[in-house]
Design a protein around this motif. Structure first.
Motif, mmCIF file in Angstrom:
data_model
loop_
_atom_site.group_PDB
_atom_site.id
_atom_site.type_symbol
_atom_site.label_atom_id
_atom_site.label_comp_id
_atom_site.label_asym_id
_atom_site.label_seq_id
_atom_site.Cartn_x
_atom_site.Cartn_y
_atom_site.Cartn_z
ATOM 1 N N SER A 124 1.017 -1.156 -0.008
ATOM 2 C CA SER A 124 0.153 -0.006 -0.055
ATOM 3 C C SER A 124 0.857 1.113 -0.011
ATOM 4 O O SER A 124 1.815 1.411 0.824
ATOM 5 C CB SER A 124 -1.071 0.015 1.134
ATOM 6 O OG SER A 124 -1.871 1.116 1.155
ATOM 7 N N THR A 154 -2.162 6.245 -6.187
ATOM 8 C CA THR A 154 -2.012 5.632 -4.838
ATOM 9 C C THR A 154 -2.576 4.237 -5.027
ATOM 10 O O THR A 154 -3.179 3.969 -5.996
ATOM 11 C CB THR A 154 -3.012 6.313 -3.867
ATOM 12 O OG1 THR A 154 -4.276 6.054 -4.193
ATOM 13 C CG2 THR A 154 -2.590 7.715 -3.356
ATOM 14 N N THR A 165 -3.570 0.298 -3.251
ATOM 15 C CA THR A 165 -3.639 -0.807 -2.294
ATOM 16 C C THR A 165 -3.778 -2.170 -2.943
ATOM 17 O O THR A 165 -4.452 -2.104 -3.984
ATOM 18 C CB THR A 165 -4.939 -0.715 -1.551
ATOM 19 O OG1 THR A 165 -6.034 -0.440 -2.214
ATOM 20 C CG2 THR A 165 -4.764 0.382 -0.341
ATOM 21 N N ASP A 166 -3.283 -3.183 -2.547
ATOM 22 C CA ASP A 166 -3.064 -4.331 -3.001
ATOM 23 C C ASP A 166 -2.997 -5.475 -2.208
ATOM 24 O O ASP A 166 -2.293 -5.682 -1.225
ATOM 25 C CB ASP A 166 -1.666 -4.562 -3.719
ATOM 26 C CG ASP A 166 -1.552 -5.927 -4.497
ATOM 27 O OD1 ASP A 166 -1.658 -6.952 -3.808
ATOM 28 O OD2 ASP A 166 -1.061 -5.918 -5.470
ATOM 29 N N LYS A 167 -4.239 -6.285 -2.025
ATOM 30 C CA LYS A 167 -4.440 -7.362 -1.312
ATOM 31 C C LYS A 167 -4.281 -8.725 -2.156
ATOM 32 O O LYS A 167 -5.020 -9.080 -2.943
ATOM 33 C CB LYS A 167 -5.635 -7.504 -0.801
ATOM 34 C CG LYS A 167 -6.025 -8.666 0.375
ATOM 35 C CD LYS A 167 -7.684 -8.481 0.866
ATOM 36 C CE LYS A 167 -7.706 -9.567 1.907
ATOM 37 N NZ LYS A 167 -9.236 -9.562 2.519
ATOM 38 N N GLU A 176 -5.542 -5.465 -6.834
ATOM 39 C CA GLU A 176 -5.166 -3.869 -6.583
ATOM 40 C C GLU A 176 -6.400 -2.914 -6.995
ATOM 41 O O GLU A 176 -7.361 -3.373 -7.592
ATOM 42 C CB GLU A 176 -4.058 -3.541 -7.698
ATOM 43 C CG GLU A 176 -2.901 -4.377 -7.726
ATOM 44 C CD GLU A 176 -1.845 -3.897 -8.368
ATOM 45 O OE1 GLU A 176 -2.015 -2.953 -9.508
ATOM 46 O OE2 GLU A 176 -0.591 -4.299 -8.364
ATOM 47 N N HIS A 189 0.251 8.624 4.964
ATOM 48 C CA HIS A 189 -0.431 7.504 4.444
ATOM 49 C C HIS A 189 -1.166 6.993 6.037
ATOM 50 O O HIS A 189 -0.269 6.513 6.848
ATOM 51 C CB HIS A 189 0.644 6.585 3.884
ATOM 52 C CG HIS A 189 -0.036 4.965 3.670
ATOM 53 N ND1 HIS A 189 0.787 4.099 3.237
ATOM 54 C CD2 HIS A 189 -1.230 4.657 3.282
ATOM 55 C CE1 HIS A 189 0.029 3.011 2.797
ATOM 56 N NE2 HIS A 189 -1.231 3.471 2.831
ATOM 57 N N ILE A 209 -3.669 4.008 7.683
ATOM 58 C CA ILE A 209 -4.336 2.863 7.648
ATOM 59 C C ILE A 209 -5.535 2.793 8.720
ATOM 60 O O ILE A 209 -5.032 2.642 10.033
ATOM 61 C CB ILE A 209 -3.273 1.613 7.778
ATOM 62 C CG1 ILE A 209 -2.285 1.686 6.615
ATOM 63 C CG2 ILE A 209 -4.053 0.340 7.768
ATOM 64 C CD1 ILE A 209 -1.229 0.622 6.629
ATOM 65 N N HIS A 227 -7.744 2.706 3.769
ATOM 66 C CA HIS A 227 -6.558 3.489 3.660
ATOM 67 C C HIS A 227 -6.572 4.992 3.289
ATOM 68 O O HIS A 227 -7.214 5.193 2.042
ATOM 69 C CB HIS A 227 -5.707 2.619 2.774
ATOM 70 C CG HIS A 227 -5.244 1.433 3.212
ATOM 71 N ND1 HIS A 227 -3.929 0.793 2.884
ATOM 72 C CD2 HIS A 227 -5.630 0.538 4.146
ATOM 73 C CE1 HIS A 227 -3.765 -0.266 3.681
ATOM 74 N NE2 HIS A 227 -4.871 -0.283 4.442
ATOM 75 N N HIS A 249 -9.018 4.505 -0.203
ATOM 76 C CA HIS A 249 -9.396 3.215 -0.722
ATOM 77 C C HIS A 249 -10.193 2.423 0.622
ATOM 78 O O HIS A 249 -9.380 2.290 1.700
ATOM 79 C CB HIS A 249 -7.955 2.376 -0.977
ATOM 80 C CG HIS A 249 -7.366 2.829 -1.971
ATOM 81 N ND1 HIS A 249 -6.757 2.151 -3.140
ATOM 82 C CD2 HIS A 249 -7.227 4.353 -2.531
ATOM 83 C CE1 HIS A 249 -5.801 3.058 -4.007
ATOM 84 N NE2 HIS A 249 -6.376 4.209 -3.647
ATOM 85 N N ASN A 305 -9.279 -4.931 -1.482
ATOM 86 C CA ASN A 305 -8.034 -4.345 -2.282
ATOM 87 C C ASN A 305 -7.058 -4.055 -0.860
ATOM 88 O O ASN A 305 -6.250 -3.487 -1.081
ATOM 89 C CB ASN A 305 -8.308 -3.257 -3.003
ATOM 90 C CG ASN A 305 -9.243 -3.432 -4.091
ATOM 91 O OD1 ASN A 305 -10.367 -2.668 -4.374
ATOM 92 N ND2 ASN A 305 -8.677 -4.400 -4.772
ATOM 93 N N LEU A 306 -7.641 -4.054 0.303
ATOM 94 C CA LEU A 306 -7.112 -3.689 1.381
ATOM 95 C C LEU A 306 -6.032 -4.764 2.206
ATOM 96 O O LEU A 306 -6.821 -5.883 2.620
ATOM 97 C CB LEU A 306 -8.024 -3.396 2.635
ATOM 98 C CG LEU A 306 -8.695 -1.854 2.180
ATOM 99 C CD1 LEU A 306 -9.635 -1.623 3.293
ATOM 100 C CD2 LEU A 306 -8.078 -0.918 1.431
#
Length: 243
Positions: A146, A157, A159-161, A165, A184, A186, A191, A203, A208-209
């Motif tokens: 992230s 920006t 976020t990738d889980k 993405e 940033h 969280i 986010h 986000h 995606n988190l």
């Protein structure tokens, strides 16, 4: 004239705030928790306790400038050469997943840093990231990350889980070759991203988190050309908050 000294009445601000919160009164106070990372840089980077530095064949990482700012740089690099600075210190929120407002003290993790980019066209957009990640892998292509990234040399920006993405274009767009302040945040279910104290993206899609909460800060640079791409990093700090 007789002067009478009145006894001093102690005023308990802490009790007042607790009472206000208990009765549902909104307060403007924010309690910052322990600082888990605070770096204003020095003559030598602490690779034993705080940072991991990795460079490619022609890279130079974390070089002090005359102003005391650290430079994450690739000097006359080969294509796809890399340089990265990653925090060893744990930045993990003690609440593993979703904090409960009434049961958990710490509610969010905040990362702040100052940064400017040099020779922007020489930075590999597909790999650059400045932000947070989980696990041991660094870089834009790693899952569960992230932070701030580049697309077409513009700030975005991410976020990738687990490889899923969400990417948002930052608007208004800052001048990336100038010094800017990045924040940033969280939260339990989102986010937030700020540039120069302006909220530029939120986000909040669970898919995606990245979870668990982020564990390390990273600044990751890959060369796209032999023209000295560089990330100048100013003060970096990370802390927990209770609201």
């Amino acid at each position: 004239m007789r002067v009478v000294a009145l006894p001093t009445v102690p005023f308990n601000y802490s009790r007042l705030l607790r009472t206000a919160n208990a009765t549902g009164v909104a307060t403007a106070t924010t309690s910052r928790g322990p600082m888990v990372l605070s770096e204003t840089w020095a003559a030598a980077i602490d690779t034993t306790n705080v940072w991991t530095v990795t460079v490619g064949a022609t890279g130079t990482a974390a070089v002090a400038s005359v102003s005391g700012i650290r430079l994450l740089a690739l000097l006359a690099p080969a294509i796809a050469d890399t340089a990265q600075v990653n925090a060893k210190a744990s930045l993990t929120n003690p609440v593993a997943l979703v904090p409960t407002a009434t049961a958990n003290i710490y509610q969010r993790l905040v990362l702040e840093f100052e940064m400017k980019l040099t020779t922007l066209a020489s930075i590999d957009n597909a790999q650059f990231i400045a932000g947070l990640y989980t696990g041991d892998s660094a870089g834009r292509s790693a899952a569960n990350a992230s932070g701030f990234i580049l697309a077409a040399d513009a700030l975005n920006t991410l976020t990738d889980k687990a490889g899923v993405e969400a990417v948002t274009v930052v608007s208004p767009a800052p001048t990336l070759t100038n010094w800017n302040k990045y924040k940033h945040i969280i939260n339990a279910t989102s986010h937030e991203f700020y540039v120069n104290d302006v909220l530029v993206a939120t986000h909040s899609t669970a898919a995606n988190l990245p979870l668990p909460y982020m564990s390390a800060a990273q600044f990751y640079l890959v060369s796209d050309a032999a023209a000295d791409p560089r990330v100048d990093i100013g003060p970096v700090r990370c802390y927990l908050e209770d609201v």
